[in-house]
Design an enzyme around this catalytic site. Sequence first.
Site, short mmCIF file in Angstrom:
data_model
loop_
_atom_site.label_atom_id
_atom_site.label_comp_id
_atom_site.label_asym_id
_atom_site.label_seq_id
_atom_site.Cartn_x
_atom_site.Cartn_y
_atom_site.Cartn_z
N LYS A 49 -1.92 -3.88 13.89
CA LYS A 49 -0.60 -3.21 13.67
C LYS A 49 -0.37 -1.57 13.72
O LYS A 49 0.31 -1.16 14.20
CB LYS A 49 -0.20 -3.49 12.37
N GLN A 93 -1.13 -5.69 2.93
CA GLN A 93 -1.67 -6.85 3.70
C GLN A 93 -2.05 -7.97 2.89
O GLN A 93 -2.84 -7.91 1.93
CB GLN A 93 -2.86 -6.38 4.67
N ASP A 116 8.03 -6.22 5.42
CA ASP A 116 7.24 -7.44 5.53
C ASP A 116 8.12 -8.63 5.27
O ASP A 116 7.90 -9.96 5.20
CB ASP A 116 5.94 -7.54 4.67
#
Length: 290
Positions: A49, A93, A116
């Site tokens: 990413k 994450q 997200d």
Amino acid sequence: MRLIDGNAIAKEVLAEIKAEVAALAPVVPHVAFVRVGEDPASVSYVAKKQATAAEVGMRASLRVFPADVPKAELMAHLDALNADPAVHGILVQAPLPPHLPETEVFNRVAPAKDVDGFGTESIGRLVQEMPGAFAACTPRGVVELLRRSGVRTAGKHAVVVGRSLIVGKPAAALLLAKGCDCTVTVAHSRTADLPSVTRQADILVAAIGKPRFITADMVKPGAVVIDVGINRVPDASKKSGFRIVGDVDFDAVAPACEAITPVPGGVGPMTVAMLMRNTLDACKRALGRG
Ligand code: NDP
């Protein structure tokens, strides 16, 4: 059978994003990554990413905490990122160690920076079908793959196998929303006679986390199959000792499909591309140009 090429479609999306990022200069969209511990899959996802952010001209910063970081320390860092006007998107994450409750951590990210899409407000906005809601990146990637590869969704029966917050639930919400207009069934580990349910799917989305779980007898001939799974299976011929396979038994299922995504090279690259899209949107909104 038609192969849905996630790499090619993600490349197209990223080229569009790169042009939009360049047009924002001198402002540079900034996504802040937070990783806890050294889970090898998480390390590689975050690195990918970060590299993609750099490719499209965005800034990506990373803070790594040890696996035993106290919850208060992690939350204080998120509060600081929330308050920093130079940060447009924040991504923690997953998975997190067991002492850090994921939903509590996700909800600490300011809704305007929740790229997200896992926070309460983002999910509420998604279900309310509010324009500009941050949809979780993987499900958003699934829908974008369908759209850009010309798969008609209106009136089709979509069966999503998996009901996680990260994939299954938001995928179902997006497929159901106006614009996609699917009739949606969500299946999970307690679903009775799963093959009879999946065989009804015009569009089958597999998000289970079990290698090659969807077999040929579970798929209707002519279905479109989207394989979200990323599973490491031992492979002595690889330097790493493993290779990546999806949740669908590709070789057996593909011949009878109308279209199917490969793993790797299907949904994975789209997830990263959609994170860039969400970050760009967050930045534009912060500038009042959303
Ligand atoms: P979770 O483990 O959170 O969820 C798995 C889901 O599958 C659960 O809802 C579970 O049901 C269901 N399930 C498990 N076993 C069965 C079974 N025997 N029959 C029917 N349903 C079953 O996983 P995620 O949603 O986070 O991820 C799913 C997969 O997608 C993984 O392989 C993951 O690596 C991959 N992934 C890929 C991404 C990408 O970018 N391509 C991004 C995120 C994930 P129940 O709820 O009842 O337990």
